[in-house]
Motif scaffolding. Structure first.
Motif, PDB file in Angstrom:
ATOM      1  N   ASP A  33       0.813  -1.219   0.000  1.00 15.73           N
ATOM      2  CA  ASP A  33       0.000   0.000   0.000  1.00 15.73           C
ATOM      3  C   ASP A  33       0.848   1.270   0.000  1.00 15.73           C
ATOM      4  O   ASP A  33       0.314   2.360  -0.091  1.00 15.73           O
ATOM      5  CB  ASP A  33      -0.934   0.022   1.208  1.00 15.73           C
ATOM      6  CG  ASP A  33      -1.984  -1.072   1.142  1.00 15.73           C
ATOM      7  OD1 ASP A  33      -2.389  -1.435   0.017  1.00 15.73           O
ATOM      8  OD2 ASP A  33      -2.386  -1.565   2.214  1.00 15.73           O
ATOM      9  N   GLY A  34       2.159   1.120   0.151  1.00 16.86           N
ATOM     10  CA  GLY A  34       3.047   2.273   0.161  1.00 16.86           C
ATOM     11  C   GLY A  34       3.370   2.817   1.532  1.00 16.86           C
ATOM     12  O   GLY A  34       3.994   3.868   1.655  1.00 16.86           O
ATOM     13  N   THR A  35       2.975   2.100   2.574  1.00 12.19           N
ATOM     14  CA  THR A  35       3.296   2.521   3.929  1.00 12.19           C
ATOM     15  C   THR A  35       4.710   2.076   4.277  1.00 12.19           C
ATOM     16  O   THR A  35       5.059   0.903   4.095  1.00 12.19           O
ATOM     17  CB  THR A  35       2.308   1.900   4.941  1.00 12.19           C
ATOM     18  OG1 THR A  35       0.987   2.313   4.587  1.00 12.19           O
ATOM     19  CG2 THR A  35       2.630   2.306   6.367  1.00 12.19           C
ATOM     20  N   MET A  36       5.527   3.004   4.769  1.00 10.16           N
ATOM     21  CA  MET A  36       6.865   2.635   5.200  1.00 10.16           C
ATOM     22  C   MET A  36       6.748   1.891   6.527  1.00 10.16           C
ATOM     23  O   MET A  36       6.187   2.411   7.488  1.00 10.16           O
ATOM     24  CB  MET A  36       7.768   3.865   5.348  1.00 10.16           C
ATOM     25  CG  MET A  36       9.211   3.485   5.599  1.00 10.16           C
ATOM     26  SD  MET A  36      10.427   4.820   5.364  1.00 10.16           S
ATOM     27  CE  MET A  36       9.704   6.186   6.213  1.00 10.16           C
ATOM     28  N   VAL A  37       7.257   0.665   6.555  1.00 11.80           N
ATOM     29  CA  VAL A  37       7.119  -0.185   7.736  1.00 11.80           C
ATOM     30  C   VAL A  37       8.402  -0.285   8.550  1.00 11.80           C
ATOM     31  O   VAL A  37       8.409  -0.918   9.609  1.00 11.80           O
ATOM     32  CB  VAL A  37       6.598  -1.594   7.364  1.00 11.80           C
ATOM     33  CG1 VAL A  37       5.206  -1.515   6.769  1.00 11.80           C
ATOM     34  CG2 VAL A  37       7.561  -2.319   6.427  1.00 11.80           C
ATOM     35  N   GLY A  38       9.480   0.350   8.089  1.00  8.52           N
ATOM     36  CA  GLY A  38      10.709   0.343   8.861  1.00  8.52           C
ATOM     37  C   GLY A  38      11.898   0.800   8.045  1.00  8.52           C
ATOM     38  O   GLY A  38      11.840   0.869   6.819  1.00  8.52           O
ATOM     39  N   THR A  39      12.963   1.131   8.773  1.00  5.96           N
ATOM     40  CA  THR A  39      14.218   1.518   8.129  1.00  5.96           C
ATOM     41  C   THR A  39      15.383   0.850   8.840  1.00  5.96           C
ATOM     42  O   THR A  39      15.282   0.463  10.010  1.00  5.96           O
ATOM     43  CB  THR A  39      14.439   3.045   8.154  1.00  5.96           C
ATOM     44  OG1 THR A  39      14.521   3.486   9.509  1.00  5.96           O
ATOM     45  CG2 THR A  39      13.340   3.790   7.413  1.00  5.96           C
ATOM     46  N   PHE A  40      16.485   0.740   8.122  1.00  4.25           N
ATOM     47  CA  PHE A  40      17.742   0.233   8.672  1.00  4.25           C
ATOM     48  C   PHE A  40      18.861   1.018   8.024  1.00  4.25           C
ATOM     49  O   PHE A  40      18.834   1.265   6.813  1.00  4.25           O
ATOM     50  CB  PHE A  40      17.920  -1.257   8.362  1.00  4.25           C
ATOM     51  CG  PHE A  40      19.146  -1.849   9.004  1.00  4.25           C
ATOM     52  CD1 PHE A  40      19.052  -2.512  10.211  1.00  4.25           C
ATOM     53  CD2 PHE A  40      20.397  -1.728   8.411  1.00  4.25           C
ATOM     54  CE1 PHE A  40      20.187  -3.047  10.822  1.00  4.25           C
ATOM     55  CE2 PHE A  40      21.537  -2.257   9.006  1.00  4.25           C
ATOM     56  CZ  PHE A  40      21.422  -2.916  10.216  1.00  4.25           C
ATOM     57  N   THR A  41      19.846   1.405   8.811  1.00  4.37           N
ATOM     58  CA  THR A  41      21.010   2.085   8.261  1.00  4.37           C
ATOM     59  C   THR A  41      22.252   1.738   9.060  1.00  4.37           C
ATOM     60  O   THR A  41      22.164   1.466  10.264  1.00  4.37           O
ATOM     61  CB  THR A  41      20.804   3.619   8.205  1.00  4.37           C
ATOM     62  OG1 THR A  41      21.870   4.212   7.474  1.00  4.37           O
ATOM     63  CG2 THR A  41      20.701   4.224   9.581  1.00  4.37           C
TER      64      THR A  41
END
Length: 184
Positions: A33-41
């Protein structure tokens, strides 16, 4: 299992993994749906025995803010890749690597995952945004570049060469491309 689109950006000190080092990488994961569910860096220590490419380092010299950002809070590659693999495996769906250009970013991420964890949760495949845009727009490959893509596909983010900024910006671009393709 649902697919999770993992927009990933890599910053490196040369063109190939092993001889050169991945300095920084980040991923922004989006559901269908285009929802950002997380990030990693993570910013990484350079590989033992690797050498920086002079041309790439000249480019970094012209981008001092991005260089400083990718050299802060360095992590050992094995530790960072193990954490990244665990993050990918905990996502609420099957991870699909998304890159612009996928060939460069995937090459580094895949090499580091195999080298340091023995496994790539992405398997052997990556989705290239430029190729997808070419198909959606009906354009030639070399003529399909960001400046020729519809402005409506782009959000407010700007390409900073800071891996997390760029992963999010490119993920939002991917979602807009996907919506455009589905509406046709």
């Amino acid at each position: 299992m649902a697919e999770i689109y993992v927009s990933t950006d890599v910053e490196a000190d040369g063109p190939i993994p092993g001889r050169n080092s991945m300095l920084s990488f980040a991923s922004a994961a989006f559901d269908a749906d285009g929802t950002m569910v997380g990030t990693f860096t993570a910013n990484l220590d350079t590989l033992p025995g690797a050498v920086a490419d002079p041309g790439t380092m000249a480019w970094w010299g012209r981008n001092p803010e991005a260089w400083q950002a990718c050299r802060a809070e360095l992590r050992e590659p094995g530790e960072a890749m193990a954490d990244y693999r665990a993050w990918l495996e905990a996502l609420p769906g099957k991870p699909v690597f998304v890159g612009y250009p996928a060939a460069f970013d995937f090459m580094f991420v895949y090499w580091y995952l195999i080298r340091f964890t023995g496994v790539s949760p992405f398997s052997h495949s990556a989705l290239d945004m430029k190729s997808f845009a070419m198909a959606v727009l009906g354009t030639e490959f070399r003529g399909t570049v960001k400046r020729t893509m519809p402005r409506a596909w782009f959000g407010p983010g700007r390409h900073t060469h800071v891996a997390l900024d760029d992963a999010i910006e490119q993920g939002e671009l991917w979602i807009a491309m996907r919506r455009a393709a589905r509406s046709r």
